[in-house]
Design a protein around this motif. Structure first.
Motif, short mmCIF file in Angstrom:
data_model
loop_
_atom_site.label_atom_id
_atom_site.label_comp_id
_atom_site.label_asym_id
_atom_site.label_seq_id
_atom_site.Cartn_x
_atom_site.Cartn_y
_atom_site.Cartn_z
N ASN A 294 0.84 -1.19 0.00
CA ASN A 294 0.00 0.00 0.00
C ASN A 294 0.88 1.24 0.00
OD1 ASN A 294 -1.94 1.94 0.26
ND2 ASN A 294 -2.55 1.40 2.35
N PRO A 295 0.99 1.96 -1.14
CA PRO A 295 1.89 3.12 -1.20
C PRO A 295 1.30 4.39 -0.60
CG PRO A 295 0.85 2.80 -3.31
CD PRO A 295 0.36 1.68 -2.44
N ARG A 296 0.02 4.40 -0.25
CA ARG A 296 -0.60 5.63 0.25
C ARG A 296 -0.08 5.98 1.64
NH1 ARG A 296 -4.65 2.78 -2.30
NH2 ARG A 296 -5.62 3.83 -4.09
N VAL A 298 2.77 7.03 2.65
CA VAL A 298 4.12 6.56 2.98
C VAL A 298 5.12 7.57 2.44
CG1 VAL A 298 5.86 4.76 2.65
CG2 VAL A 298 3.47 4.14 3.00
N THR A 300 9.22 8.57 1.89
CA THR A 300 10.50 7.90 1.72
C THR A 300 11.62 8.92 1.61
OG1 THR A 300 10.56 7.85 -0.70
CG2 THR A 300 9.27 6.13 0.40
N MET A 384 4.84 -0.92 4.87
CA MET A 384 4.41 -1.16 3.49
C MET A 384 3.11 -1.95 3.40
SD MET A 384 6.81 0.40 1.88
CE MET A 384 6.83 -0.16 0.18
N VAL A 480 11.47 4.58 5.30
CA VAL A 480 10.06 4.62 4.91
C VAL A 480 9.24 4.87 6.17
CG1 VAL A 480 10.22 3.22 2.83
CG2 VAL A 480 10.03 2.09 5.02
N ARG A 482 5.15 5.43 7.52
CA ARG A 482 3.70 5.47 7.27
C ARG A 482 3.06 6.45 8.24
NH1 ARG A 482 -0.22 3.30 4.57
NH2 ARG A 482 1.23 1.89 3.51
N SER A 512 7.04 10.98 -1.59
CA SER A 512 6.05 10.00 -1.16
C SER A 512 6.17 8.72 -1.99
CB SER A 512 4.64 10.57 -1.29
OG SER A 512 4.29 10.73 -2.65
N MET A 513 5.82 7.62 -1.37
CA MET A 513 5.87 6.33 -2.07
C MET A 513 4.86 6.30 -3.21
SD MET A 513 7.55 3.41 -1.70
CE MET A 513 7.64 2.71 -3.33
N GLN A 514 3.72 6.96 -3.04
CA GLN A 514 2.71 6.97 -4.09
C GLN A 514 3.23 7.70 -5.33
OE1 GLN A 514 -1.07 8.27 -2.65
NE2 GLN A 514 -2.18 7.36 -4.34
N VAL A 517 5.51 5.33 -7.22
CA VAL A 517 4.76 4.32 -7.96
C VAL A 517 4.13 4.94 -9.21
CG1 VAL A 517 2.78 2.75 -7.86
CG2 VAL A 517 4.34 2.91 -5.92
#
Length: 653
Positions: A294-296, A298, A300, A384, A480, A482, A512-514, A517
């Protein structure tokens, strides 16, 4: 003046020996270069299969890439036979290979540029057909002039040259404007497209680009002038002064040619609109692909270790990583925090290498096991939200002096332990480092490492961050976090956690991880954006073409419409007659465009993953759009023709 001065990098003094040009940044975004000085142990046999380095070479003019690859292969096999690793390489299908720099550097931008080139060519043809239709109408209006010229002795060659020169003069002005505006438009494009695609590129008007522009101009001139010239040559003995007179209309041949141009415009615009819909549907489908985590929410960031003492000390690194994780995890808005290396979807890419299964040694001629790998701290799964399928994840007791442990993903488990449990199995790292085996303690769900478009991982191994020194020297760590709300709000806190834990270290690339992606879909989004822009341009050109032709035909038939109305025809009948002519051309163009779209759809589906969703919807919406545009383009000439005074038409007759 900086040559000879000292520069501190990672707390190490470097003497500056040269200055590169400001526009040189290869590899991308590089600003400082230092020598790659490998220690002698880097050439040990167990490093034969490392995948950590790349080389760049300039070939002699008489050497091809294929010849270079043959030489690389021969050298590789010679070295591997000397070191005893030839069997592993042969059974695993490994090799060293070269690829042209342009292909390597283009990366994810290569396919969008190829598609964009085709789109530009199609729009150019639509524009050329439009201009050809306008020139044909202009030629029809000059029929009497050409008849007089021929009657006075002008040959068909002179008339053809006149049309070609007139077209060329207009095209030359357009070419000059394009050569001036092209670089500006290119720089604007680089500002608009995603930064992950635009980084490292610049736009300049080169001789090749100018030559292509001139070639495109010549093609446009030929397309625009060949129709009128063909008509003149066909009718050189039949041109009459009365054609185009008071009650006459243009010849049926000229009308058919102009109709053909408009039909071609409709077909091309339909292809672009359909492609836009298909790519938009494929983009939405890709955005719904589950990456396995789940990238929301998050955040980095990466810390590249600075200082020789820090780089050589695993205890210092372990204390630093655990301190940063502990401090950022204590924030009220943080759900969990962890460190990992490498990070999924990171620009630096993933890491992979061979490994071995202690209970199942590789036989002669068999390929060695291979997978991607990563090192992570205990909180990584929670951050994650990667499902744990069996066993356990790392905990605080998995330290360097204890038994080495590893976690694998489902893909690796099904591949090498299809009928038994992998828990308790021992695997060796296989990329240098310790020969101590690690015990498999858990199985997690499979995730995608770098792309939503392609699942290019062949399995994943995870090792405990606290035990990473047993496998390799670490030079960086990705953190990372959350968060409860928007991750951007935690950027200052993450930077403070790093600096307060060790003031000599700095975190960079905070994102952000999102976003990471979504950046993997930047190429597909660029295609959708550009197709939409050029599709709209093609739609406008088509509307102009349909309007121009219908308006011309209606003007030629004004007297006819007046006679019809004098004989009892109503305004609605005239409007339906004129609109029918417009919709007839649109319908034929839609049929040709549908066939062309199906061919293009089949080709793109074979080379692009997740392409082809909502095909019927895309075709239907494109067809309705073209019918609506065709109707609107023909409506104004139809209204004008239906408002003609019948008595005036009868008096003119």
């Amino acid at each position: 003046d900086v040559v000879g001065q000292t520069l501190m990098l990672d707390q190490t003094a470097y003497r500056i020996i040269g200055v590169m040009r400001s526009d040189f940044a290869w590899p991308r975004r590089c600003e400082v270069w230092v020598p790659l000085a490998l220690p002698p142990e880097a050439f040990a046999p167990h490093h034969d299969f490392d995948e950590w380095y790349q080389a760049v070479v300039r070939l002699r003019p008489d050497v091809s890439v294929q010849q270079l690859n043959a030489a690389l292969s021969a050298t590789m096999w010679s070295e591997l036979r000397r070191s005893g690793g030839a069997n592993d390489a042969r059974s695993s299908g490994w090799s060293i290979y070269a690829t042209p720099l342009t292909e390597f550097a283009a990366g994810s931008l290569r396919m969008p540029l190829f598609i964009l080139t085709g789109v530009v060519a199609l729009v150019l043809l639509i524009a050329a057909a439009n201009v050809a239709g306008l020139f044909l109408a202009r030629t029809s209006a000059r029929t009497q002039e050409f008849a007089v010229r021929m009657a006075l002795g002008a040959g068909s060659g002179r008339i053809s040259r006149q049309i070609f020169v007139e077209t060329s003069l207009l095209a030359a002005l357009a070419c000059a404007a394009a050569a001036g505006a092209g670089p500006l438009a290119g720089r604007l494009l680089l500002r608009i497209i995603p930064n992950s695609l635009a980084t490292g590129y610049s736009v300049h008007l080169t001789p090749v680009a100018l030559g292509l522009t001139l070639g495109a101009t010549l093609i446009t001139v030929l397309i625009s002038s060949v129709g009128p010239t063909f008509i003149i040559l066909r009718q050189k003995h039949g041109l009459r002064l009365r054609e185009g007179g008071r009650s006459g209309t243009a010849t049926a041949e000229k009308q058919r040619l102009r109709r053909g141009f408009v039909v071609a415009e409709v077909a091309g615009a339909f292809v672009l609109l359909t492609a836009t819909g298909l790519f938009l549907a494929s983009l939405k489908k890709l955005q719904q692909v589950d990456p396995g985590f789940n990238p929301r929410n998050v955040l980095t960031g990466v810390v590249n270790y600075a200082g020789d003492d820090f780089l050589r000390s695993q205890p210092l690194q372990a204390a630093f990583v655990s301190g940063v994780v502990r401090q950022i995890a204590s924030q009220p808005a943080v759900i969990a925090a962890a460190a990992v290396e490498p990070l999924p979807f990171a620009p630096e890419g993933s890491q992979s290498c061979l490994f071995s299964i202690i209970a199942h040694p590789v036989g002669t001629g068999e390929p060695s096991p291979h997978s991607h790998y990563s090192i992570a701290t205990p909180g990584y799964l929670q951050v994650m939200q990667i499902p744990l399928m069996a066993g356990r994840w790392f905990n605080a007791s998995d330290l360097a002096p204890t038994q080495l442990v590893a976690v694998i993903d489902e893909r690796l488990a099904k591949r090498y332990w299809p009928s038994t449990s992998p828990l308790g199995q021992q695997i060796s790292f296989g990329c240098g480092g310790t020969t101590r085996p690690a015990v498999v303690i858990g199985v997690v769900s499979t995730i995608r490492q770098s792309s939503l478009e392609q699942d290019n991982t062949d399995g994943m191994r995870y090792y405990a961050f606290a035990q990473s020194q047993a496998y390799m020297d670490q030079s960086s760590a990705d953190f990372v976090v959350r968060t409860v709300g928007a991750p951007d709000a935690m950027v200052p806190a993450l930077k403070r956690a790093v600096s307060s834990t060790n003031s000599s270290q700095a975190i960079t690339g905070v994102i952000s991880m999102q976003t990471l992606v979504q950046d993997s879909l930047a190429g597909r989004r660029l295609i959708v954006w550009m197709l939409g822009a050029f599709g709209g341009l093609a739609l406008l050109l088509t509307a102009v073409g349909v309007y121009g032709l219908i308006n011309y035909l209606a003007a030629q038939r004004l007297n006819e419409m007046g006679v019809r109305m004098a004989l009892g025809a109503r305004r609605g009948d005239v409007i339906r007659l004129i609109l029918g002519n417009a919709l007839e051309m649109v319908g034929i163009g839609l049929g040709i465009g549908a066939i062309s779209s199906l061919v293009a759809f089949t080709l793109l589906r074979s080379i692009l993953p997740y392409f082809g969703g909502s095909t019927l919807v895309s075709f239907g919406l494109a067809a309705l759009t073209m019918l609506l545009v065709g109707s609107l383009a023909g409506l104004l000439p139809a209204l004008r023709a239906s408002s003609v005074d019948p008595m005036r038409a009868l008096r003119s007759e």
